[in-house]
Design an enzyme around this catalytic site. Structure first.
Site, PDB file in Angstrom:
ATOM      1  N   GLU A 190     -76.537  15.308   3.706  1.00 19.52           N
ATOM      2  CA  GLU A 190     -77.629  15.820   4.530  1.00 19.52           C
ATOM      3  C   GLU A 190     -77.192  16.286   5.914  1.00 19.52           C
ATOM      4  O   GLU A 190     -78.006  16.817   6.654  1.00 19.52           O
ATOM      5  CB  GLU A 190     -78.726  14.763   4.675  1.00 19.52           C
ATOM      6  CG  GLU A 190     -79.698  14.742   3.520  1.00 19.52           C
ATOM      7  CD  GLU A 190     -81.051  14.166   3.888  1.00 19.52           C
ATOM      8  OE1 GLU A 190     -81.256  13.838   5.079  1.00 19.52           O
ATOM      9  OE2 GLU A 190     -81.899  14.041   3.004  1.00 19.52           O
ATOM     10  N   CYS A 220     -75.786  11.153 -29.372  1.00 20.80           N
ATOM     11  CA  CYS A 220     -74.521  10.413 -29.403  1.00 20.80           C
ATOM     12  C   CYS A 220     -74.267   9.890 -30.810  1.00 20.80           C
ATOM     13  O   CYS A 220     -75.189   9.615 -31.583  1.00 20.80           O
ATOM     14  CB  CYS A 220     -74.545   9.264 -28.397  1.00 20.80           C
ATOM     15  SG  CYS A 220     -75.747   7.971 -28.771  1.00 20.80           S
ATOM     16  N   HIS A 233     -81.651   5.398 -25.422  1.00 18.14           N
ATOM     17  CA  HIS A 233     -81.583   6.803 -25.058  1.00 18.14           C
ATOM     18  C   HIS A 233     -82.922   7.492 -25.351  1.00 18.14           C
ATOM     19  O   HIS A 233     -83.838   6.901 -25.935  1.00 18.14           O
ATOM     20  CB  HIS A 233     -80.448   7.488 -25.809  1.00 18.14           C
ATOM     21  CG  HIS A 233     -79.092   6.986 -25.403  1.00 18.14           C
ATOM     22  ND1 HIS A 233     -77.922   7.472 -25.943  1.00 18.14           N
ATOM     23  CD2 HIS A 233     -78.720   6.044 -24.497  1.00 18.14           C
ATOM     24  CE1 HIS A 233     -76.888   6.853 -25.395  1.00 18.14           C
ATOM     25  NE2 HIS A 233     -77.349   5.982 -24.519  1.00 18.14           N
ATOM     26  N   LEU A 260     -82.755   7.107   6.767  1.00 19.80           N
ATOM     27  CA  LEU A 260     -82.100   7.674   5.582  1.00 19.80           C
ATOM     28  C   LEU A 260     -82.630   7.096   4.282  1.00 19.80           C
ATOM     29  O   LEU A 260     -81.927   7.077   3.270  1.00 19.80           O
ATOM     30  CB  LEU A 260     -80.579   7.488   5.638  1.00 19.80           C
ATOM     31  CG  LEU A 260     -79.858   8.097   6.837  1.00 19.80           C
ATOM     32  CD1 LEU A 260     -78.354   7.846   6.720  1.00 19.80           C
ATOM     33  CD2 LEU A 260     -80.137   9.593   6.961  1.00 19.80           C
ATOM     34  N   GLU A 317     -83.832   9.732 -27.478  1.00 19.90           N
ATOM     35  CA  GLU A 317     -84.228   9.827 -28.877  1.00 19.90           C
ATOM     36  C   GLU A 317     -84.899   8.537 -29.353  1.00 19.90           C
ATOM     37  O   GLU A 317     -85.908   8.568 -30.059  1.00 19.90           O
ATOM     38  CB  GLU A 317     -83.005  10.118 -29.758  1.00 19.90           C
ATOM     39  CG  GLU A 317     -82.304  11.425 -29.435  1.00 19.90           C
ATOM     40  CD  GLU A 317     -81.162  11.270 -28.437  1.00 19.90           C
ATOM     41  OE1 GLU A 317     -80.149  11.963 -28.604  1.00 19.90           O
ATOM     42  OE2 GLU A 317     -81.311  10.456 -27.492  1.00 19.90           O
ATOM     43  N   THR A 375     -75.076  12.541  13.237  1.00 14.51           N
ATOM     44  CA  THR A 375     -76.472  12.533  12.795  1.00 14.51           C
ATOM     45  C   THR A 375     -77.144  11.225  13.165  1.00 14.51           C
ATOM     46  O   THR A 375     -78.305  11.203  13.595  1.00 14.51           O
ATOM     47  CB  THR A 375     -76.547  12.762  11.271  1.00 14.51           C
ATOM     48  OG1 THR A 375     -76.063  14.071  10.975  1.00 14.51           O
ATOM     49  CG2 THR A 375     -77.966  12.634  10.753  1.00 14.51           C
ATOM     50  N   THR A 382     -70.926  19.848  10.918  1.00 16.59           N
ATOM     51  CA  THR A 382     -69.480  19.701  10.711  1.00 16.59           C
ATOM     52  C   THR A 382     -69.193  19.170   9.310  1.00 16.59           C
ATOM     53  O   THR A 382     -68.320  19.675   8.595  1.00 16.59           O
ATOM     54  CB  THR A 382     -68.874  18.770  11.759  1.00 16.59           C
ATOM     55  OG1 THR A 382     -69.100  19.314  13.061  1.00 16.59           O
ATOM     56  CG2 THR A 382     -67.379  18.595  11.535  1.00 16.59           C
ATOM     57  N   LEU A 383     -69.940  18.145   8.902  1.00 16.02           N
ATOM     58  CA  LEU A 383     -69.765  17.576   7.569  1.00 16.02           C
ATOM     59  C   LEU A 383     -70.088  18.612   6.499  1.00 16.02           C
ATOM     60  O   LEU A 383     -69.367  18.729   5.501  1.00 16.02           O
ATOM     61  CB  LEU A 383     -70.655  16.346   7.404  1.00 16.02           C
ATOM     62  CG  LEU A 383     -70.715  15.713   6.013  1.00 16.02           C
ATOM     63  CD1 LEU A 383     -69.338  15.279   5.543  1.00 16.02           C
ATOM     64  CD2 LEU A 383     -71.687  14.535   6.003  1.00 16.02           C
ATOM     65  N   SER A 385     -65.620   6.974  10.791  1.00 21.32           N
ATOM     66  CA  SER A 385     -64.210   6.729  10.498  1.00 21.32           C
ATOM     67  C   SER A 385     -63.567   5.692  11.412  1.00 21.32           C
ATOM     68  O   SER A 385     -62.688   4.953  10.983  1.00 21.32           O
ATOM     69  CB  SER A 385     -63.419   8.041  10.563  1.00 21.32           C
ATOM     70  OG  SER A 385     -63.518   8.629  11.844  1.00 21.32           O
TER      71      SER A 385
END
Length: 379
Positions: free
Chosen positions: A316, A102, A74, A230, A76, A222, A320-321, A251
């Site tokens: 992005e 932690c 981490h 992308l 630290e 898109t 519609t999305l 889909s």
């Protein structure tokens, strides 16, 4: 309003703008430096938070560190190692940490134990860790060993910085950023046509949003209209362990295998989300989801991405999305690029109830606006 630069683009992408260390003195200066360290871990540390840490002795920085990978030390620990590598003694030093240390054994030992062993005598923390395995326990352990602990230094900024982690802990869902480029008429351009709304150099700066995320989601249209890769093309190098998932909502499996998004890119795997039982697509992983408004269930998609260790998701497009994600309450921040000239096509009506305009960067020909949910300002 200030001008768009790469540094400011990265600040907005990571939740800023952040306090400028050069304008601050004393403890606030050092905590602002710790935040700058934390920024280096965004897009790398999920599902863990990118905690930044600065060690100070007699008003001199002796060590800096940030958490950049789940399972690795981490922030630290990295700061303590940095101080040791430079030959600095940590006895009687003060640790400035963006998030409560932690106090439990996970994939790494507790940071509280390391701070105690290092002889740290004071700990300044930006914000408490809501993880039930911590949540004040780190403070209690340090105080029990005689270490002075203060909570809340630059607390609003630190809470905003760690809001993606807080959301993941509390809801099980990743942080969702939405990005759209609109004309002055708040339109995306004529339907079915590829429309360039912002200059190419602004689009390059917008890649900061991809670098800050671990997954990118777009709709089928898109891909059909723009045929994008992308990919993450932010110019700064990144660590080799970074994974950036490119996900397309298709889909019913209508997209052909010839689109550029399906081309394999090392470290940036392609996914398609469907509601149908489709045959395999070479080099592409398929996520089978329950149906939802307009196609796939976006909420289930976010749960799937969280299960893969994704803490930050960028949506992005298209329009519609974007509208569906906003209407379903799934968006946490909205990055809106607005050009000075109209784009043409239908005006896009977006529901921004509950959002607040946090920052604006200007560029020749337009502006970049960062809108964020007000609930994250009350952490």
């Amino acid at each position: 309003m200030v001008e768009l630069t790469p540094q400011r683009a990265w600040e907005l992408a990571t939740g800023g703008p952040w306090p400028d260390p050069e304008t601050l003195t004393g403890p606030e200066h050092f905590m602002a430096l710790a935040l700058r360290e934390g920024m280096k871990g965004v897009g790398l540390s999920s599902p863990n938070p990118p905690v930044g840490c600065v060690l100070v002795n007699k008003d001199r920085v002796i060590g800096r560190g940030v958490h950049t990978r789940a399972g690795d030390p981490h922030g630290e620990i990295m700061a303590l190692r940095d101080a040791e590598a430079q030959g600095h003694a940590t006895q009687s030093a003060t640790a400035y940490i963006t998030l409560e240390p932690c106090c439990h054994h996970g994939r790494t030992p507790p940071c509280t134990e390391a701070l105690i062993r290092a002889g740290i005598t004071q700990v300044e923390v930006g914000v408490r860790d809501p993880n039930p395995r911590v949540d004040g326990g780190g403070f209690a352990l340090l105080r029990a060993r005689g270490i002075q602990v203060n909570e809340g230094l630059l607390g609003e900024a630190c809470a905003r910085f760690h809001a993606p982690f807080f959301k993941l802990i509390r809801t099980g869902l990743p942080w969702v950023s939405l990005k759209l480029a609109l004309g002055a008429d708040f339109a995306l351009g004529p339907e079915g046509e590829r429309t360039t709304v912002t200059p190419e150099w602004v689009q390059r700066q917008a890649h900061a949003l991809r670098r800050a995320a671990e997954a990118l989601v777009v709709g089928r249209r898109t891909i059909e209209v723009d045929d994008p890769q992308l990919t993450d093309r932010w110019p700064a190098p990144t660590l080799p362990h970074r994974t950036f998932r490119r996900l397309v909502l298709d889909s019913r499996g209508r997209l052909s295998p010839g689109h550029r998004v399906w081309i394999p890119v090392e470290g940036q795997p392609a996914f398609r989300a469907t509601v149908a039982d489709l045959g395999p697509l070479a080099g592409v992983e398929t996520l089978r989801l329950p149906p939802g408004p307009g196609g796939c269930s976006l909420r289930h998609l976010l749960h799937e991405l969280a299960a893969l260790g994704t803490g930050r998701v960028l949506v992005e497009g298209g329009g519609t999305l974007a509208a569906q994600a906003l209407n379903q309450g799934l968006v946490d921040e909205f990055h809106r690029f607005v050009a000075d000239s109209p784009a043409g096509g239908p005006t896009l009506a977006l529901n921004l109830d509950g959002f607040r305009l946090d920052a604006t960067l200007v560029f020749p020909g337009g502006r970049w606006e960062a809108w964020r949910k007000q609930e994250w300002h009350r952490l």
